[in-house]
Design an enzyme around this catalytic site. Sequence first.
Site, PDB file in Angstrom:
ATOM      1  CB  CYS A   1      -9.578  -0.115  -4.155  1.00 11.07           C
ATOM      2  SG  CYS A   1      -9.496  -1.379  -5.448  1.00 11.07           S
TER       3      CYS A   1
ATOM      4  CD  GLN B   1      -3.203  -0.730   0.375  1.00 16.49           C
ATOM      5  OE1 GLN B   1      -3.220   0.259  -0.338  1.00 16.49           O
ATOM      6  NE2 GLN B   1      -4.239  -1.558   0.465  1.00 16.49           N
TER       7      GLN B   1
ATOM      8  CG  ASP C   1      -7.286  -5.506  -0.100  1.00 14.28           C
ATOM      9  OD1 ASP C   1      -7.982  -4.717  -0.780  1.00 14.28           O
ATOM     10  OD2 ASP C   1      -6.161  -5.202   0.338  1.00 14.28           O
TER      11      ASP C   1
ATOM     12  CD  GLU D   1      -1.747 -12.696  -4.786  1.00 14.93           C
ATOM     13  OE1 GLU D   1      -1.903 -12.614  -6.015  1.00 14.93           O
ATOM     14  OE2 GLU D   1      -2.261 -11.890  -3.970  1.00 14.93           O
TER      15      GLU D   1
ATOM     16  CE1 TYR E   1      -9.034 -11.329  -5.769  1.00 17.09           C
ATOM     17  CE2 TYR E   1     -10.297 -11.390  -3.727  1.00 17.09           C
ATOM     18  CZ  TYR E   1     -10.233 -11.507  -5.096  1.00 17.09           C
ATOM     19  OH  TYR E   1     -11.370 -11.811  -5.811  1.00 17.09           O
TER      20      TYR E   1
END
Length: 451
Positions: A409, A284, A382, A334, A313
Amino acid sequence: MDKPNIKKNDKLELTISDLSYEGKGVAKVDDFTLFVDNALPDETVNAVVTKVGKSYGFAKALDIIKKSPYRVEDIDNVYVRTGIAPLSHLAYSQQLLFKQNQIATGFSKAHLDVKVNETLGMEDPFHYRNKAQVPVRQIDGKLTTGFYRRHSHELIPMEDFLIQDPKIDAEILRVRDILCKYKVKGYDEENHKGQIRTIMVRRAYYTGEIMIVLVSRVRDISHYKDITREILANPDVKSVFLNINEKQTNVILGKQMMLLGGSKYIDDTLLGHTYRISPRSFYQVNPTQTQRLYQLAIDKADLKGNETVVDAYSGIGTIGLSLADKAKKVTGIEVIEDAVKDAQQNAEINGIKNTDFIVGKTEFVLNDWAKDKRKVDVLMVDPPRKGLAASLIDSINNIKPRRIVYISCNPATLTRDLKALSDKYDITDTTPVDMFPMTNHIESVTQLNLK
């Protein structure tokens, strides 16, 4: 609706009624919508039409007849024109309200009765980015750094990027000057010539370690050993890479990544854990708000210490490792193999024993678990902007985790996914977290509980 008689380059006086999700002013001309650059609600502007489509068009404010009381005028308009900080002309308190309202409006249109809390903002909403990817071009015979004018390939020379860590801005200028000293050429996009396309800088906020990636059209750069030595002369720079991107493309990084000097990674800390960051790692970009975002997600997970948690994720493991001490077992899933290797290494570095990270798609893993009658108490998701795949929602409904914490997001895909899950889950609330001040991007955390 018939399109009004509006043509490109027409000049109009417009009254701005709203702000679009992209941060453009919204004006109506006989029920035809125009999205207006550099215009705010309750303003009247003289504007020029830049594009006319079938159902809507675009315009640019030339001058403002009546100004919004929330217009900020002491920040250079270049940040709006380039798209670096498209909301920098709007007072920060109103940016936070805008982001809350964007989510609430989407929920309302979808008939989702979900409380949207106030946006968690920053005390200082500038100079927060820990990563920069700055274009390099050859302008007037000189290697130049800057940023593109919005919707164009025109580079505007720039030295202060407003939302980047100032030490990153300084490092970009230092690297630029070193490249100029050795007469390295910037990229000529039109003719696909030249050398350096992008300077990428990552700076670990809590350790101060810096990584430099030079993205080049060609492998051979003269004096690269001298260039590397001078870049590494700054003791904070721990890592210098050369990335080769030979294609005519907007994609920044090519496939080939070569270490020129220093370490293969830099270290940073987050919520008391250490993470190794390589050039391609997802990490991030707002370090202070990331801690708030992850802490909020952990709080919403409401862990008691005996739960099985799946971190979908999972990337390099930041969320899963941050909550591992509060759960019985955490499994990160992932699709990117290198990220899984990074996550496994990060678990080892931090001495965390109750996690495992696996390569795969979450929906396949959850379906296999359901067949084996394995339970998931808490699912952390996420996802990227496209949200959850329909097949993942099916697998969630199949295995029925007791609680879901959804970090989003993209309000549009969040709304779609919550609607799809609302038959089986009660949605308690959504909290926006301002990870990207001065921009229109919106991050949020939502808690869902099995009915």
